[in-house]
Scaffold this motif. Structure first.
Motif, PDB file in Angstrom:
ATOM      1  N   HIS A 128      11.766   5.158  -5.304  1.00 53.49           N
ATOM      2  CA  HIS A 128      11.420   4.786  -6.680  1.00 53.49           C
ATOM      3  C   HIS A 128      12.578   5.176  -7.591  1.00 53.49           C
ATOM      4  O   HIS A 128      13.052   6.316  -7.555  1.00 53.49           O
ATOM      5  CB  HIS A 128      10.138   5.494  -7.115  1.00 53.49           C
ATOM      6  N   GLU A 129      13.058   4.223  -8.379  1.00 52.74           N
ATOM      7  CA  GLU A 129      14.154   4.477  -9.311  1.00 52.74           C
ATOM      8  C   GLU A 129      13.580   5.031 -10.604  1.00 52.74           C
ATOM      9  O   GLU A 129      12.918   4.322 -11.367  1.00 52.74           O
ATOM     10  CB  GLU A 129      14.941   3.190  -9.582  1.00 52.74           C
ATOM     11  N   GLY A 130      13.811   6.315 -10.848  1.00 54.53           N
ATOM     12  CA  GLY A 130      13.269   6.969 -12.030  1.00 54.53           C
ATOM     13  C   GLY A 130      14.329   7.259 -13.072  1.00 54.53           C
ATOM     14  O   GLY A 130      15.528   7.211 -12.816  1.00 54.53           O
ATOM     15  N   THR A 131      13.857   7.596 -14.273  1.00 56.43           N
ATOM     16  CA  THR A 131      14.773   7.900 -15.377  1.00 56.43           C
ATOM     17  C   THR A 131      15.530   9.189 -15.112  1.00 56.43           C
ATOM     18  O   THR A 131      16.717   9.314 -15.440  1.00 56.43           O
ATOM     19  CB  THR A 131      13.991   8.017 -16.689  1.00 56.43           C
ATOM     20  N   PHE A 132      14.873  10.165 -14.527  1.00 60.80           N
ATOM     21  CA  PHE A 132      15.477  11.476 -14.278  1.00 60.80           C
ATOM     22  C   PHE A 132      15.850  11.664 -12.808  1.00 60.80           C
ATOM     23  O   PHE A 132      15.895  12.779 -12.310  1.00 60.80           O
ATOM     24  CB  PHE A 132      14.512  12.582 -14.718  1.00 60.80           C
ATOM     25  N   GLY A 133      16.118  10.572 -12.111  1.00 56.07           N
ATOM     26  CA  GLY A 133      16.508  10.648 -10.707  1.00 56.07           C
ATOM     27  C   GLY A 133      15.543   9.874  -9.824  1.00 56.07           C
ATOM     28  O   GLY A 133      14.363   9.684 -10.160  1.00 56.07           O
ATOM     29  N   ASP A 134      16.069   9.410  -8.685  1.00 60.59           N
ATOM     30  CA  ASP A 134      15.251   8.633  -7.747  1.00 60.59           C
ATOM     31  C   ASP A 134      14.351   9.559  -6.937  1.00 60.59           C
ATOM     32  O   ASP A 134      14.689  10.714  -6.669  1.00 60.59           O
ATOM     33  CB  ASP A 134      16.151   7.829  -6.818  1.00 60.59           C
ATOM     34  N   LYS A 135      13.209   9.001  -6.536  1.00 59.58           N
ATOM     35  CA  LYS A 135      12.217   9.767  -5.785  1.00 59.58           C
ATOM     36  C   LYS A 135      11.862   9.020  -4.513  1.00 59.58           C
ATOM     37  O   LYS A 135      11.669   7.800  -4.528  1.00 59.58           O
ATOM     38  CB  LYS A 135      10.976   9.978  -6.639  1.00 59.58           C
ATOM     39  N   GLU A 136      11.777   9.750  -3.399  1.00 59.51           N
ATOM     40  CA  GLU A 136      11.438   9.131  -2.126  1.00 59.51           C
ATOM     41  C   GLU A 136       9.953   8.764  -2.086  1.00 59.51           C
ATOM     42  O   GLU A 136       9.099   9.571  -2.454  1.00 59.51           O
ATOM     43  CB  GLU A 136      11.766  10.083  -0.979  1.00 59.51           C
ATOM     44  N   VAL A 137       9.676   7.547  -1.604  1.00 57.10           N
ATOM     45  CA  VAL A 137       8.300   7.065  -1.474  1.00 57.10           C
ATOM     46  C   VAL A 137       7.856   7.135  -0.016  1.00 57.10           C
ATOM     47  O   VAL A 137       6.741   7.575   0.289  1.00 57.10           O
ATOM     48  CB  VAL A 137       8.175   5.632  -2.016  1.00 57.10           C
ATOM     49  N   GLY A 138       8.720   6.715   0.895  1.00 58.99           N
ATOM     50  CA  GLY A 138       8.375   6.750   2.314  1.00 58.99           C
ATOM     51  C   GLY A 138       9.503   6.193   3.163  1.00 58.99           C
ATOM     52  O   GLY A 138      10.513   5.698   2.646  1.00 58.99           O
ATOM     53  N   GLU A 139       9.310   6.257   4.493  1.00 55.13           N
ATOM     54  CA  GLU A 139      10.309   5.766   5.444  1.00 55.13           C
ATOM     55  C   GLU A 139       9.610   5.038   6.582  1.00 55.13           C
ATOM     56  O   GLU A 139       8.476   5.373   6.946  1.00 55.13           O
ATOM     57  CB  GLU A 139      11.149   6.908   6.030  1.00 55.13           C
ATOM     58  N   ALA A 140      10.347   4.069   7.155  1.00 59.22           N
ATOM     59  CA  ALA A 140       9.897   3.376   8.363  1.00 59.22           C
ATOM     60  C   ALA A 140      11.003   3.490   9.407  1.00 59.22           C
ATOM     61  O   ALA A 140      12.169   3.214   9.103  1.00 59.22           O
ATOM     62  CB  ALA A 140       9.583   1.919   8.071  1.00 59.22           C
ATOM     63  N   GLY A 178       0.794  -1.229   0.000  1.00 56.87           N
ATOM     64  CA  GLY A 178       0.000   0.000   0.000  1.00 56.87           C
ATOM     65  C   GLY A 178       0.824   1.275   0.000  1.00 56.87           C
ATOM     66  O   GLY A 178       0.428   2.266   0.629  1.00 56.87           O
ATOM     67  N   LEU A 179       1.951   1.298  -0.707  1.00 56.35           N
ATOM     68  CA  LEU A 179       2.782   2.503  -0.743  1.00 56.35           C
ATOM     69  C   LEU A 179       2.164   3.581  -1.632  1.00 56.35           C
ATOM     70  O   LEU A 179       1.363   3.290  -2.536  1.00 56.35           O
ATOM     71  CB  LEU A 179       4.187   2.157  -1.276  1.00 56.35           C
ATOM     72  N   LYS A 180       2.538   4.802  -1.378  1.00 55.90           N
ATOM     73  CA  LYS A 180       2.074   5.912  -2.205  1.00 55.90           C
ATOM     74  C   LYS A 180       2.759   5.858  -3.560  1.00 55.90           C
ATOM     75  O   LYS A 180       3.968   5.603  -3.656  1.00 55.90           O
ATOM     76  CB  LYS A 180       2.387   7.242  -1.515  1.00 55.90           C
ATOM     77  N   LYS A 181       1.994   6.096  -4.628  1.00 52.95           N
ATOM     78  CA  LYS A 181       2.562   6.065  -5.967  1.00 52.95           C
ATOM     79  C   LYS A 181       3.474   7.270  -6.182  1.00 52.95           C
ATOM     80  O   LYS A 181       3.121   8.398  -5.843  1.00 52.95           O
ATOM     81  CB  LYS A 181       1.457   6.053  -7.008  1.00 52.95           C
ATOM     82  N   ALA A 182       4.624   6.983  -6.757  1.00 51.30           N
ATOM     83  CA  ALA A 182       5.575   8.050  -7.025  1.00 51.30           C
ATOM     84  C   ALA A 182       5.238   8.817  -8.289  1.00 51.30           C
ATOM     85  O   ALA A 182       5.627   9.972  -8.445  1.00 51.30           O
ATOM     86  CB  ALA A 182       6.990   7.480  -7.136  1.00 51.30           C
ATOM     87  N   SER A 183       4.494   8.202  -9.221  1.00 50.41           N
ATOM     88  CA  SER A 183       4.095   8.867 -10.464  1.00 50.41           C
ATOM     89  C   SER A 183       2.726   8.344 -10.862  1.00 50.41           C
ATOM     90  O   SER A 183       2.350   7.217 -10.535  1.00 50.41           O
ATOM     91  CB  SER A 183       5.110   8.606 -11.582  1.00 50.41           C
ATOM     92  N   LEU A 184       1.977   9.172 -11.578  1.00 50.87           N
ATOM     93  CA  LEU A 184       0.639   8.785 -12.004  1.00 50.87           C
ATOM     94  C   LEU A 184       0.657   7.867 -13.215  1.00 50.87           C
ATOM     95  O   LEU A 184      -0.314   7.158 -13.474  1.00 50.87           O
ATOM     96  CB  LEU A 184      -0.185  10.041 -12.324  1.00 50.87           C
TER      97      LEU A 184
END
Length: 267
Positions: A82-94, A15-21
């Motif tokens: 999230h490993e993206g083409t234009f750089g990684d994006k944070e999804v969340g932390e525990a 149930g993680l938040k989506k990094a991109s639509l």
């Protein structure tokens, strides 16, 4: 200090938040223990098919100071990205306190536990859960190598300017001379850099106007020409000759007068 090895297996997240639509997320996790030492950072592989529900089953090992953990000064941090083409994006932390993991093993009396912790988005909102298993190894004493006070660690040879208390350096010991290192080319002394070049054979030439004034040579009186000396001698001789002639003439006149007067009176 007494330490224990912490074995963790990051199983999955849900149930993680989506990094991109658009498109699926390529999700991986980075885990480390916050506290005095953050050098133990481990990364899972990237799950390219799980999307918001990635799975890894990735094992990790960490060394934990049990006393510091029981003081609630250590935290297991798992960053999900999230490993993206234009750089990684944070999804969340525990964030998982090590104290809870230590107490959970002690209370349950089990060698291994499976737990689930809340994942929070970068904005701090809860979104998703992280599932992992863990167990602690036997206690062991981790020894820190002892080095002389102020001595630089990793010195291959010689003395390395140890740090002094409050800043600065201690002076090298008496009689110390640096040892040359094999394979190291020491720079040669260049003229004008650091030290003057050696003097040429015979010493340095004396340059007028450099350092000391030049030695003054005594001046010789001008030589008189022969013509001047001759003229002076001739004039002097002529004057003397004139005086002598005048004296002779005066004496002659005196003698003639006396003789003539006596003779005439006798006739």
């Amino acid at each position: 200090m007494e330490c224990r090895m912490l074995d963790i297996t990051l199983i999955s997240a849900k149930g993680l938040k989506k990094a991109s639509l658009i498109g699926k997320m390529d999700v991986y996790a980075v885990a480390y223990i916050s506290g005095p030492d953050k050098s133990q950072k481990l990364k899972t592989h990237v799950d390219k098919d799980g999307g918001s529900d990635p799975s890894w089953n990735f094992p990790m090992k960490f060394t934990v100071d049990e006393a510091t953990g029981l003081q609630n000064r250590l935290t297991l941090v798992v960053e999900i990205k999230h490993e993206g083409t234009f750089g990684d994006k944070e999804v969340g932390e525990a964030h998982v306190p090590i104290k809870e993991l230590l107490e959970g093993v002690t209370k349950e009396g089990k060698s291994e536990q499976v737990v689930s912790y809340q994942v929070r988005t970068p904005s701090g909102k809860p979104k998703g859960n992280l599932k992992f298993s863990y167990k602690f190894g036997e206690k062991f004493v981790e020894t820190v190598p002892a080095y002389p006070v102020g001595m630089a660690v990793g010195s291959s040879s010689g003395y390395q300017q140890p740090y002094a208390a409050g800043g600065g350096y201690y002076p090298p010991p008496a009689g110390y001379a640096p040892q040359p290192q094999p394979g190291y080319a020491y720079p040669q002394q260049q003229p004008g850099y650091g030290y003057p070049p050696p003097p040429p054979p015979g010493g340095y030439p004396t340059q007028p106007g450099y350092g000391y004034p030049p030695v003054q040579q005594p001046q010789q009186p001008p030589k008189k020409s022969g013509l001047g000396m001759g003229l002076g001698a001739g004039l002097l001789g002529g004057a003397l000759g004139g005086l002598l002639i005048a004296d002779i003439a005066s004496d002659a006149a005196s003698g003639c007068g006396g003789g003539c007067g006596g003779g005439c009176g006798g006739f």
